[in-house]
Design a protein around this motif. Structure first.
Motif, PDB file in Angstrom:
ATOM      1  N   GLU A   1      -4.241 -87.528  21.251  1.00  0.00           N
ATOM      2  CA  GLU A   1      -5.371 -87.914  22.106  1.00  0.00           C
ATOM      3  C   GLU A   1      -5.272 -89.403  22.450  1.00  0.00           C
ATOM      4  OE1 GLU A   1     -10.062 -88.488  21.234  1.00  0.00           O
ATOM      5  OE2 GLU A   1      -9.223 -86.528  20.690  1.00  0.00           O
ATOM      6  N   PRO A   2      -5.184 -89.740  23.737  1.00  0.00           N
ATOM      7  CA  PRO A   2      -5.031 -91.145  24.130  1.00  0.00           C
ATOM      8  C   PRO A   2      -6.358 -91.898  24.117  1.00  0.00           C
ATOM      9  CG  PRO A   2      -5.140 -89.791  26.085  1.00  0.00           C
ATOM     10  CD  PRO A   2      -5.228 -88.848  24.910  1.00  0.00           C
ATOM     11  N   VAL A   3      -6.275 -93.217  24.040  1.00  0.00           N
ATOM     12  CA  VAL A   3      -7.482 -94.042  24.119  1.00  0.00           C
ATOM     13  C   VAL A   3      -7.207 -95.250  25.005  1.00  0.00           C
ATOM     14  CG1 VAL A   3      -8.369 -93.389  21.849  1.00  0.00           C
ATOM     15  CG2 VAL A   3      -6.863 -95.365  22.047  1.00  0.00           C
ATOM     16  N   ILE A   4      -8.235 -95.671  25.719  1.00  0.00           N
ATOM     17  CA  ILE A   4      -8.171 -96.964  26.394  1.00  0.00           C
ATOM     18  C   ILE A   4      -8.263 -98.019  25.305  1.00  0.00           C
ATOM     19  CG2 ILE A   4      -9.426 -98.571  27.884  1.00  0.00           C
ATOM     20  CD1 ILE A   4      -7.956 -96.571  29.499  1.00  0.00           C
ATOM     21  N   TYR A   5      -7.242 -98.807  25.201  1.00  0.00           N
ATOM     22  CA  TYR A   5      -7.083 -99.705  24.053  1.00  0.00           C
ATOM     23  C   TYR A   5      -8.283-100.632  23.875  1.00  0.00           C
ATOM     24  CZ  TYR A   5      -4.061-102.122  20.697  1.00  0.00           C
ATOM     25  OH  TYR A   5      -3.500-102.647  19.571  1.00  0.00           O
ATOM     26  N   GLU A   6      -8.811-101.161  24.982  1.00  0.00           N
ATOM     27  CA  GLU A   6      -9.888-102.146  24.885  1.00  0.00           C
ATOM     28  C   GLU A   6     -11.196-101.554  24.367  1.00  0.00           C
ATOM     29  OE1 GLU A   6      -7.957-101.636  27.432  1.00  0.00           O
ATOM     30  OE2 GLU A   6      -6.829-103.509  27.682  1.00  0.00           O
ATOM     31  N   ARG A   7     -11.315-100.234  24.381  1.00  0.00           N
ATOM     32  CA  ARG A   7     -12.553 -99.614  23.894  1.00  0.00           C
ATOM     33  C   ARG A   7     -12.657 -99.685  22.383  1.00  0.00           C
ATOM     34  NH1 ARG A   7     -14.696 -94.102  26.386  1.00  0.00           N
ATOM     35  NH2 ARG A   7     -16.268 -94.685  24.852  1.00  0.00           N
ATOM     36  N   PHE A   8     -11.527 -99.964  21.723  1.00  0.00           N
ATOM     37  CA  PHE A   8     -11.517-100.009  20.268  1.00  0.00           C
ATOM     38  C   PHE A   8     -10.915-101.334  19.811  1.00  0.00           C
ATOM     39  CE2 PHE A   8     -11.426 -95.545  21.430  1.00  0.00           C
ATOM     40  CZ  PHE A   8     -12.435 -95.020  20.635  1.00  0.00           C
ATOM     41  N   PRO A   9     -11.702-102.398  19.846  1.00  0.00           N
ATOM     42  CA  PRO A   9     -11.170-103.718  19.477  1.00  0.00           C
ATOM     43  C   PRO A   9     -10.614-103.768  18.060  1.00  0.00           C
ATOM     44  CG  PRO A   9     -13.568-103.769  19.687  1.00  0.00           C
ATOM     45  CD  PRO A   9     -13.122-102.473  20.251  1.00  0.00           C
ATOM     46  N   ASP A  10     -11.148-102.934  17.154  1.00  0.00           N
ATOM     47  CA  ASP A  10     -10.651-102.972  15.777  1.00  0.00           C
ATOM     48  C   ASP A  10      -9.268-102.343  15.646  1.00  0.00           C
ATOM     49  OD1 ASP A  10     -11.767-100.454  16.324  1.00  0.00           O
ATOM     50  OD2 ASP A  10     -12.126-100.050  14.208  1.00  0.00           O
ATOM     51  N   LEU A  11      -8.804-101.637  16.689  1.00  0.00           N
ATOM     52  CA  LEU A  11      -7.456-101.061  16.650  1.00  0.00           C
ATOM     53  C   LEU A  11      -6.403-102.009  17.218  1.00  0.00           C
ATOM     54  CD1 LEU A  11      -8.013 -97.354  17.804  1.00  0.00           C
ATOM     55  CD2 LEU A  11      -7.530 -98.174  15.500  1.00  0.00           C
ATOM     56  N   GLN A  12      -6.846-103.102  17.822  1.00  0.00           N
ATOM     57  CA  GLN A  12      -5.918-103.943  18.568  1.00  0.00           C
ATOM     58  C   GLN A  12      -4.905-104.661  17.688  1.00  0.00           C
ATOM     59  OE1 GLN A  12      -7.182-106.128  21.946  1.00  0.00           O
ATOM     60  NE2 GLN A  12      -9.031-104.929  22.260  1.00  0.00           N
ATOM     61  N   GLN A  13      -5.162-104.752  16.390  1.00  0.00           N
ATOM     62  CA  GLN A  13      -4.195-105.408  15.509  1.00  0.00           C
ATOM     63  C   GLN A  13      -3.269-104.403  14.832  1.00  0.00           C
ATOM     64  OE1 GLN A  13      -6.109-106.909  11.727  1.00  0.00           O
ATOM     65  NE2 GLN A  13      -7.966-106.430  12.883  1.00  0.00           N
ATOM     66  N   HIS A  14      -3.353-103.141  15.253  1.00  0.00           N
ATOM     67  CA  HIS A  14      -2.532-102.098  14.653  1.00  0.00           C
ATOM     68  C   HIS A  14      -1.654-101.454  15.719  1.00  0.00           C
ATOM     69  CE1 HIS A  14      -4.915-102.404  10.992  1.00  0.00           C
ATOM     70  NE2 HIS A  14      -5.988-102.397  11.764  1.00  0.00           N
ATOM     71  N   ASP A  15      -0.509-100.928  15.286  1.00  0.00           N
ATOM     72  CA  ASP A  15       0.387-100.249  16.213  1.00  0.00           C
ATOM     73  C   ASP A  15      -0.122 -98.830  16.444  1.00  0.00           C
ATOM     74  OD1 ASP A  15       2.363 -99.175  17.728  1.00  0.00           O
ATOM     75  OD2 ASP A  15       3.967 -99.386  16.257  1.00  0.00           O
ATOM     76  N   VAL A  16      -0.812 -98.638  17.549  1.00  0.00           N
ATOM     77  CA  VAL A  16      -1.261 -97.294  17.919  1.00  0.00           C
ATOM     78  C   VAL A  16      -0.615 -96.909  19.248  1.00  0.00           C
ATOM     79  CG1 VAL A  16      -3.438 -97.336  16.644  1.00  0.00           C
ATOM     80  CG2 VAL A  16      -3.370 -98.235  18.975  1.00  0.00           C
ATOM     81  N   SER A  17       0.630 -97.349  19.428  1.00  0.00           N
ATOM     82  CA  SER A  17       1.343 -97.018  20.659  1.00  0.00           C
ATOM     83  C   SER A  17       1.510 -95.508  20.766  1.00  0.00           C
ATOM     84  CB  SER A  17       2.713 -97.696  20.689  1.00  0.00           C
ATOM     85  OG  SER A  17       3.564 -97.136  19.701  1.00  0.00           O
ATOM     86  N   TYR A  18       1.529 -95.020  21.990  1.00  0.00           N
ATOM     87  CA  TYR A  18       1.654 -93.582  22.187  1.00  0.00           C
ATOM     88  C   TYR A  18       3.009 -93.090  21.699  1.00  0.00           C
ATOM     89  CZ  TYR A  18      -0.042 -89.219  24.090  1.00  0.00           C
ATOM     90  OH  TYR A  18      -0.518 -87.935  24.198  1.00  0.00           O
ATOM     91  N   ALA A  19       4.033 -93.923  21.871  1.00  0.00           N
ATOM     92  CA  ALA A  19       5.367 -93.550  21.405  1.00  0.00           C
ATOM     93  C   ALA A  19       5.360 -93.293  19.895  1.00  0.00           C
ATOM     94  CB  ALA A  19       6.369 -94.644  21.753  1.00  0.00           C
ATOM     95  N   LEU A  20       4.648 -94.134  19.137  1.00  0.00           N
ATOM     96  CA  LEU A  20       4.569 -93.936  17.694  1.00  0.00           C
ATOM     97  C   LEU A  20       3.810 -92.662  17.360  1.00  0.00           C
ATOM     98  CD1 LEU A  20       4.933 -94.793  14.744  1.00  0.00           C
ATOM     99  CD2 LEU A  20       2.843 -96.155  14.970  1.00  0.00           C
ATOM    100  N   LEU A  21       2.684 -92.423  18.031  1.00  0.00           N
ATOM    101  CA  LEU A  21       1.901 -91.222  17.751  1.00  0.00           C
ATOM    102  C   LEU A  21       2.726 -89.961  17.962  1.00  0.00           C
ATOM    103  CD1 LEU A  21      -1.579 -92.058  19.348  1.00  0.00           C
ATOM    104  CD2 LEU A  21      -0.910 -92.196  16.960  1.00  0.00           C
ATOM    105  N   VAL A  22       3.524 -89.948  19.023  1.00  0.00           N
ATOM    106  CA  VAL A  22       4.371 -88.787  19.303  1.00  0.00           C
ATOM    107  C   VAL A  22       5.411 -88.620  18.195  1.00  0.00           C
ATOM    108  CG1 VAL A  22       6.103 -87.838  20.877  1.00  0.00           C
ATOM    109  CG2 VAL A  22       4.000 -88.829  21.793  1.00  0.00           C
TER     110      VAL A  22
END
Length: 286
Positions: free
Chosen positions: A85-106
């Motif tokens: 499930e994708p997310v607009i990165y800016e909607r979750f500021p607490d995730l911005q310091q973590h690698d939640v790239s789509y490539a990694l999730l896949v």
């Protein structure tokens, strides 16, 4: 009241890492939110001074709730390709310091639940083996084996290449223009020979049930969509899971139709395209 403030203050200090962990474990922003809410509720009901290691308590709670979510999914048959499930990165500021790239999730989809937990706790939290073994309820030997298997599985993925943000946007815009015009020769210049499309409709909207591989098949698929919907489709480029994502809207339905995420090879050509169309997976995008 003071006790609740202490619980909340401590939880907020840990929330960023917990959120990243829950999202990467479940690959669902919705499930991650629910897990964090449940964990905090349970945490807040216990005297803080009676929890020996509050951080470990929270991490363990998140991990085991993730296990429960993933275990529950085993009995559910998903129609077609099941993408994160994708997310607009800016909607979750607490995730911005973590690698939640789509490539990694896949890539993480290659791992079973225990392998995923061990890998993330080691790589994201830098826990040692005895800590991870305790949190996941396995022996240290099993912990080492799971981590070894996880790394082996992840190494089978393609080497990730990422052009600059500006280059990604320029190439993506040119690619979208080529799709809209149906210019096959132009499209060929942007697509790798081994290009593959993965589409997720969740059985709710039309999407290819199997990967579409190879330039000819992918070009036919993309130009077919453009010919069918014509000017009804419009797009905007946004940062989705650290990637240059494309939000495609359909004026006929006045809604978000597709989230498209292209990945590039070392020749600056698109090697993979992920198309998320399942409406249930786009709640944190619109």
């Amino acid at each position: 009241m003071t006790q609740h403030r202490d619980h909340l203050s401590f939880f907020l200090e840990q929330k960023s890492g917990l959120h990243g962990l829950a999202y990467k474990m479940t690959e669902s922003a919705c499930d991650a939110e629910d897990i964090l809410n449940d964990v905090y509720l349970s945490f807040s009901m216990q005297p803080l001074n009676q929890i020996l290691e509050p951080e470990r308590y929270l991490v363990r709670s998140v991990i085991h709730r993730c296990f429960a979510v993933l275990n529950k999914r085993k009995g559910i048959s998903y129609p077609g390709i099941n993408l994160p499930e994708p997310v607009i990165y800016e909607r979750f500021p607490d995730l911005q310091q973590h690698d939640v790239s789509y490539a990694l999730l896949v890539l993480l989809q290659k791992l079973n639940a225990t392998e995923r937990a061990v890998f993330l706790l080691r790589e994201s939290f830098d826990y040692d083996y005895d800590e991870i073994a305790s949190l996941v309820n396995i022996s240290q030997d099993n912990c080492r084996q799971h981590l070894h298997r996880a790394k082996e599985k992840l190494q089978t993925g393609k080497v990730r290449y990422s052009p600059s943000r500006q280059d990604q946007e320029e190439m993506t815009r040119a690619f979208l223009t080529a799709c809209a015009t149906g210019d096959v020769k132009w499209l060929e210049t942007y697509l790798s020979k081994e290009i593959t499309i993965f589409a997720d409709g969740g059985g709710k909207v039309a999407a290819a049930l199997k990967p579409v591989a190879g330039q000819a098949g992918v070009i036919a698929y993309l130009t077919g969509i453009a010919n069918k919907f014509g000017n009804a489709l419009s797009y905007s480029i946004r940062k989705v899971n650290l990637e240059t994502g494309v939000l495609i809207e359909n004026s006929m339905t006045i809604s978000l139709d597709t989230v498209m995420i292209p990945l590039f090879d070392d020749s600056n050509r698109i090697s993979e395209i992920y198309m998320i169309r399942n409406p249930c997976k786009m709640k944190f995008v619109v």
